[in-house]
Design a protein around this motif. Structure first.
Motif, PDB file in Angstrom:
ATOM      1  N   VAL A 384       0.842  -1.196   0.000  1.00 48.07           N
ATOM      2  CA  VAL A 384       0.000   0.000   0.000  1.00 48.07           C
ATOM      3  C   VAL A 384       0.878   1.248   0.000  1.00 48.07           C
ATOM      4  CG1 VAL A 384      -1.649   1.330   1.405  1.00 48.07           C
ATOM      5  CG2 VAL A 384      -1.858  -1.153   1.287  1.00 48.07           C
ATOM      6  N   GLY A 385       0.449   2.261  -0.749  1.00 46.07           N
ATOM      7  CA  GLY A 385       1.104   3.569  -0.655  1.00 46.07           C
ATOM      8  C   GLY A 385       0.050   4.630  -0.439  1.00 46.07           C
ATOM      9  N   THR A 386       0.329   5.564   0.487  1.00 44.29           N
ATOM     10  CA  THR A 386      -0.625   6.670   0.683  1.00 44.29           C
ATOM     11  C   THR A 386       0.141   7.981   0.591  1.00 44.29           C
ATOM     12  OG1 THR A 386      -0.333   6.613   3.070  1.00 44.29           O
ATOM     13  CG2 THR A 386      -2.207   5.389   2.190  1.00 44.29           C
ATOM     14  N   PHE A 387      -0.590   9.025   0.236  1.00 38.80           N
ATOM     15  CA  PHE A 387       0.039  10.343   0.197  1.00 38.80           C
ATOM     16  C   PHE A 387      -1.006  11.404   0.542  1.00 38.80           C
ATOM     17  CE2 PHE A 387       2.100  14.117  -1.374  1.00 38.80           C
ATOM     18  CZ  PHE A 387       3.423  13.889  -1.017  1.00 38.80           C
ATOM     19  N   PRO A 388      -0.644  12.359   1.429  1.00 35.32           N
ATOM     20  CA  PRO A 388      -1.612  13.379   1.850  1.00 35.32           C
ATOM     21  C   PRO A 388      -1.608  14.596   0.918  1.00 35.32           C
ATOM     22  CG  PRO A 388       0.376  13.569   3.156  1.00 35.32           C
ATOM     23  CD  PRO A 388       0.623  12.450   2.180  1.00 35.32           C
ATOM     24  N   GLN A 447       4.682   5.023 -11.748  1.00 34.01           N
ATOM     25  CA  GLN A 447       5.871   5.668 -11.168  1.00 34.01           C
ATOM     26  C   GLN A 447       6.708   6.311 -12.271  1.00 34.01           C
ATOM     27  OE1 GLN A 447       7.765   2.397  -9.140  1.00 34.01           O
ATOM     28  NE2 GLN A 447       6.395   2.482  -7.375  1.00 34.01           N
ATOM     29  N   LEU A 448       6.781   5.618 -13.425  1.00 31.60           N
ATOM     30  CA  LEU A 448       7.631   6.095 -14.525  1.00 31.60           C
ATOM     31  C   LEU A 448       6.918   7.088 -15.443  1.00 31.60           C
ATOM     32  CD1 LEU A 448       9.319   2.679 -15.434  1.00 31.60           C
ATOM     33  CD2 LEU A 448      10.333   4.603 -14.197  1.00 31.60           C
ATOM     34  N   THR A 449       5.663   7.403 -15.095  1.00 31.22           N
ATOM     35  CA  THR A 449       4.892   8.356 -15.908  1.00 31.22           C
ATOM     36  C   THR A 449       5.127   9.766 -15.383  1.00 31.22           C
ATOM     37  OG1 THR A 449       3.224   6.667 -16.288  1.00 31.22           O
ATOM     38  CG2 THR A 449       2.542   8.943 -16.667  1.00 31.22           C
ATOM     39  N   MET A 450       5.272  10.737 -16.288  1.00 29.08           N
ATOM     40  CA  MET A 450       5.499  12.112 -15.851  1.00 29.08           C
ATOM     41  C   MET A 450       4.167  12.797 -15.554  1.00 29.08           C
ATOM     42  SD  MET A 450       7.703  15.126 -17.673  1.00 29.08           S
ATOM     43  CE  MET A 450       9.042  14.050 -18.126  1.00 29.08           C
ATOM     44  N   LEU A 456      -3.001  18.502  -8.751  1.00 27.58           N
ATOM     45  CA  LEU A 456      -3.503  17.638  -7.677  1.00 27.58           C
ATOM     46  C   LEU A 456      -3.169  16.181  -7.991  1.00 27.58           C
ATOM     47  CD1 LEU A 456      -6.968  19.362  -7.179  1.00 27.58           C
ATOM     48  CD2 LEU A 456      -5.036  19.442  -5.602  1.00 27.58           C
ATOM     49  N   SER A 457      -3.070  15.877  -9.297  1.00 28.89           N
ATOM     50  CA  SER A 457      -2.761  14.499  -9.711  1.00 28.89           C
ATOM     51  C   SER A 457      -1.408  14.030  -9.205  1.00 28.89           C
ATOM     52  CB  SER A 457      -2.771  14.398 -11.239  1.00 28.89           C
ATOM     53  OG  SER A 457      -4.016  14.789 -11.736  1.00 28.89           O
ATOM     54  N   GLU A 458      -0.538  14.966  -8.870  1.00 31.60           N
ATOM     55  CA  GLU A 458       0.764  14.552  -8.320  1.00 31.60           C
ATOM     56  C   GLU A 458       0.602  13.722  -7.047  1.00 31.60           C
ATOM     57  OE1 GLU A 458       4.151  17.759  -9.127  1.00 31.60           O
ATOM     58  OE2 GLU A 458       2.254  18.697  -8.556  1.00 31.60           O
ATOM     59  N   ALA A 459      -0.545  13.879  -6.377  1.00 27.49           N
ATOM     60  CA  ALA A 459      -0.784  13.058  -5.173  1.00 27.49           C
ATOM     61  C   ALA A 459      -0.889  11.581  -5.554  1.00 27.49           C
ATOM     62  CB  ALA A 459      -2.054  13.513  -4.455  1.00 27.49           C
ATOM     63  N   LEU A 460      -1.428  11.307  -6.754  1.00 31.67           N
ATOM     64  CA  LEU A 460      -1.499   9.920  -7.229  1.00 31.67           C
ATOM     65  C   LEU A 460      -0.084   9.410  -7.536  1.00 31.67           C
ATOM     66  CD1 LEU A 460      -3.056   7.400  -8.208  1.00 31.67           C
ATOM     67  CD2 LEU A 460      -3.304   8.522 -10.432  1.00 31.67           C
ATOM     68  N   HIS A 461       0.718  10.276  -8.179  1.00 31.05           N
ATOM     69  CA  HIS A 461       2.094   9.885  -8.510  1.00 31.05           C
ATOM     70  C   HIS A 461       2.871   9.550  -7.240  1.00 31.05           C
ATOM     71  CE1 HIS A 461       5.993  10.826 -10.941  1.00 31.05           C
ATOM     72  NE2 HIS A 461       5.662   9.551 -11.001  1.00 31.05           N
ATOM     73  N   ILE A 472       8.703  11.155  -2.962  1.00 30.67           N
ATOM     74  CA  ILE A 472       9.740  12.184  -2.851  1.00 30.67           C
ATOM     75  C   ILE A 472       9.404  13.227  -1.782  1.00 30.67           C
ATOM     76  CG2 ILE A 472      10.922  14.066  -4.095  1.00 30.67           C
ATOM     77  CD1 ILE A 472      11.726  11.272  -5.092  1.00 30.67           C
ATOM     78  N   HIS A 473       8.115  13.651  -1.763  1.00 32.77           N
ATOM     79  CA  HIS A 473       7.809  14.824  -0.952  1.00 32.77           C
ATOM     80  C   HIS A 473       7.266  14.503   0.437  1.00 32.77           C
ATOM     81  CE1 HIS A 473       8.164  16.555  -5.017  1.00 32.77           C
ATOM     82  NE2 HIS A 473       8.693  17.559  -4.344  1.00 32.77           N
ATOM     83  N   MET A 474       7.645  13.343   0.948  1.00 38.09           N
ATOM     84  CA  MET A 474       7.389  13.047   2.368  1.00 38.09           C
ATOM     85  C   MET A 474       8.377  11.967   2.798  1.00 38.09           C
ATOM     86  SD  MET A 474       4.067  10.589   2.572  1.00 38.09           S
ATOM     87  CE  MET A 474       4.154   8.944   1.882  1.00 38.09           C
ATOM     88  N   PRO A 475       8.655  11.949   4.095  1.00 37.60           N
ATOM     89  CA  PRO A 475       9.516  10.859   4.573  1.00 37.60           C
ATOM     90  C   PRO A 475       8.761   9.554   4.414  1.00 37.60           C
ATOM     91  CG  PRO A 475       9.064  12.502   6.307  1.00 37.60           C
ATOM     92  CD  PRO A 475       8.182  12.845   5.155  1.00 37.60           C
ATOM     93  N   ASN A 476       9.390   8.511   3.874  1.00 36.97           N
ATOM     94  CA  ASN A 476       8.700   7.231   3.675  1.00 36.97           C
ATOM     95  C   ASN A 476       8.769   6.401   4.943  1.00 36.97           C
ATOM     96  OD1 ASN A 476       7.975   6.947   0.628  1.00 36.97           O
ATOM     97  ND2 ASN A 476       9.965   7.965   0.724  1.00 36.97           N
ATOM     98  N   ARG A 477       7.572   5.897   5.332  1.00 34.46           N
ATOM     99  CA  ARG A 477       7.524   5.084   6.538  1.00 34.46           C
ATOM    100  C   ARG A 477       8.142   3.712   6.313  1.00 34.46           C
ATOM    101  NH1 ARG A 477       1.777   5.856   7.816  1.00 34.46           N
ATOM    102  NH2 ARG A 477       1.680   8.075   8.245  1.00 34.46           N
ATOM    103  N   LYS A 478       7.975   3.218   5.062  1.00 32.13           N
ATOM    104  CA  LYS A 478       8.501   1.876   4.777  1.00 32.13           C
ATOM    105  C   LYS A 478      10.003   1.955   4.584  1.00 32.13           C
ATOM    106  CE  LYS A 478       4.507   0.383   2.267  1.00 32.13           C
ATOM    107  NZ  LYS A 478       4.063  -0.493   1.256  1.00 32.13           N
ATOM    108  N   PRO A 479      10.719   0.835   4.734  1.00 33.40           N
ATOM    109  CA  PRO A 479      12.133   0.850   4.346  1.00 33.40           C
ATOM    110  C   PRO A 479      12.217   1.152   2.853  1.00 33.40           C
ATOM    111  CG  PRO A 479      11.350  -1.375   4.869  1.00 33.40           C
ATOM    112  CD  PRO A 479      10.257  -0.450   5.208  1.00 33.40           C
ATOM    113  N   ARG A 480      13.290   1.814   2.455  1.00 35.66           N
ATOM    114  CA  ARG A 480      13.405   2.153   1.041  1.00 35.66           C
ATOM    115  C   ARG A 480      13.343   0.927   0.148  1.00 35.66           C
ATOM    116  NH1 ARG A 480      18.486   4.995   0.517  1.00 35.66           N
ATOM    117  NH2 ARG A 480      18.545   4.943   2.760  1.00 35.66           N
ATOM    118  N   GLY A 481      12.641   1.043  -0.970  1.00 36.33           N
ATOM    119  CA  GLY A 481      12.462  -0.092  -1.872  1.00 36.33           C
ATOM    120  C   GLY A 481      13.782  -0.485  -2.534  1.00 36.33           C
TER     121      GLY A 481
END
Ligand code: FAD
Ligand code: AMP
Length: 483
Positions: A384-388, A447-450, A456-461, A472-481
């Motif tokens: 799962v990935g979430t972004f605010p 991920q590879l789409t610009m 607002l769509s950048e939240a999906l990216h 990129i624009h938040m600290p990732n809670r998961k270990p880096r992939g």
């Protein structure tokens, strides 16, 4: 033969009118029977959606949102004004104008495509015949190679709150208020209850929503639903979960509503100036089927159909709200196209796994595909990935930062399984998920789409990047992939 058609569609809502247009485009001699009568006694196309559903509710949501922005948000942008005033009859009249324009538009499309519009009540007879009863009582019978039933749905009424002329209303009545009710009750925290409650809350009603279930938006991903509930409560919508309405008393221009909750033995009561009953819709088949015509209903009253909308009678199809599946305009329209193409070409299908759902509150709530609860229950491994939106520049610029985007993907294949959004333009963002999923995208594809900046769509990216721990624009809670 004037009384013989390749296709007779019964019902001119978004399922039926789209089917009729597509059938005519494919060269089939097509008629559509619609019983709705407009102001001047003429037939009115568009069904629930255009007349008393999707379109009028969105017109009022947009008007009330503008009013609310002017009242509450303009100051933050440095815009001073000396007070805004709402003219409710003008707001309702604007809505009516939009409805009339769209309904007339469908009629023009019928003319342009050569669809014959028949005004009156349609009934399916045995032997693929359709009986038309006009408003003046005259009756005519038509032969049809194919019949498509698209008679839609109607609001559910419940015994504790019988409708009255002006105090207890259904969704249709709630689109016609001529003044802002001071205290507004809504029964049902479903899509319709939340949308209509929001309209009137934004223009000043104190809104209380009574919902029998304990889980808010049970069909939605529960992380997103919880986030949405938090936001709606912040907007001062008083949403009472686990509150089952059991009775009501109308007196002196107000209604006292009685309800029960799990944590109290005693009935509670709350008094309103208006009450909207929004407890769901049921399939509409009144007077539609002649006994012996061969078309059957299922145990819930829907017309029984297979995956491709065939009823039990060859050559008779049913589509839209009157058959199983979510009661949504776009679902019905796609079924309409499928059936027209099946009749002409013999192959066509609808992808029932990818029907987007939207609640047009502000912010919107929208989703497609599986919820986390569904994926968990399926036993598949997932990520799962979430972004605010609070970390999205465009949302900050618009002062519209409530909400999140959540993407669920298969752990091994990386294929996107669900996109869930509460936030500004959630419907448009989820539509990008629908397109991606229709093409079988992985999160890596997105991920590879610009994505254009700032949108607002950048939240999906960012959410698809977060699936693998490299937003990129938040600290990732998961270990880096690994990638
Ligand atoms: P309908 O639109 O109900 O049309 C059926 C038509 O058949 C009607 O015109 C009726 O008069 C006619 N008819 C019935 N019986 C007969 C007969 N025997 N002979 C002749 N004519 C007959 N959906 C969304 O996707 N997005 C939204 O934002 C949305 N908002 C909504 C808001 C509200 C307040 C409501 C009430 C609904 C909303 N919906 C929304 C749901 C949407 O309106 C329905 O899913 C859609 O209208 C179903 O289309 P349909 O063609 O199956 O039926
Ligand atoms: P929907 O079907 O999405 O339009 O939502 C309708 C909602 O109304 C559902 O969530 C039901 O749980 C709710 N509901 C139905 N009957 C009652 C009742 N008597 N009191 C409170 N809520 C109800």
């Amino acid at each position: 033969m004037p009384n013989k058609f390749d296709v007779v569609v019964i019902g001119g809502g978004p399922a039926g009118y789209v089917c009729a247009i597509r059938a005519a485009q494919l060269g089939l001699k097509t008629a559509c029977i619609e019983k709705w009568t407009g102001d001047k006694g003429k037939p009115q196309l568009g069904g629930t959606c255009l007349n008393v559903g999707c379109i009028p509710s969105k017109a009022l949501l947009d008007s009330s949102h503008k009013f609310h922005e002017a009242e509450a948000d303009f100051k933050q942008h440095g815009i001073e004004h000396s007070g805004v005033k709402l003219d409710v009859p003008a707001m309702i009249a604007r809505k009516n104008k939009i409805v009339a324009k769209l309904c007339m538009g469908v009629e023009s499309l019928f003319k342009a495509n050569g669809v014959t519009l028949l005004h009156g009540m349609g009934k399916v007879l045995a032997g693929k015949q359709v009986e038309l009863t006009r408003n003046d009582g005259s009756v005519e019978t038509f032969d049809a190679e194919n019949i498509v039933i698209a008679t839609g749905s109607t609001p559910v009424e419940i015994p504790p709150t019988p409708l009255t002329d002006d105090i207890i209303v259904d969704s249709t009545g709630a689109l016609e208020f001529q003044e802002v009710p001071e205290r507004l009750g809504v029964i049902g925290a479903g899509v319709i209850g939340l949308e209509l409650g929001s309209v009137w809350a934004r223009v000043g009603s104190k809104v209380t929503v009574l919902e029998a279930q304990d889980a808010f938006l049970a069909a939605a991903d529960q992380q997103v639903a919880k986030e949405a509930l938090k936001i709606f409560k912040k907007q001062k919508l008083d949403i009472r979960m686990g509150a089952r309405v059991v009775g009501s008393d109308v007196a002196n221009g107000e209604v006292a509503v009685r309800y029960t909750t799990a944590d109290s033995e005693e009935e509670q009561s709350v008094t309103f100036d208006k009450l909207i009953v929004a407890v769901g819709r049921r399939p509409y088949t009144e007077g539609l089927l002649e006994p012996g015509c061969g078309v059957n209903l299922d145990e819930r009253g829907f017309i029984f159909v297979d995956e491709q909308c065939r009823t039990d009678v060859p050559g008779v199809f049913a589509i839209g709200d009157v058959v199983r599946g979510p009661m949504l305009a776009h679902k019905g329209s796609e079924e309409g196209v499928m059936v027209a193409e099946l009749i002409k070409e013999k192959t066509a299908q609808v992808n029932y796994d990818l029907i987007p759902s939207v609640i047009y509150t502000h912010p919107e709530v929208a989703w497609v595909g599986q919820t986390e609860e569904e994926v968990k229950a399926s036993g598949e491994s997932y990520k799962v990935g979430t972004f605010p939106f609070a970390a999205i520049g465009r949302a900050l610029a618009a002062n519209d930062t409530d909400g999140i985007v959540k993407v669920i993907a298969h752990e091994e294949t990386d294929r996107i399984l669900g996109v869930h959004v509460v936030g500004p333009s959630a419907a448009e963002i989820v539509q990008q998920g629908v397109i991606a999923m229709e093409f079988g995208s992985s999160t890596e594809d997105l991920q590879l789409t610009m994505f254009a900046h700032p949108t607002l769509s950048e939240a999906l990216h960012e959410a698809v990047l977060a699936v693998d721990g490299h937003a990129i624009h938040m600290p990732n809670r998961k270990p880096r992939g690994k990638k």
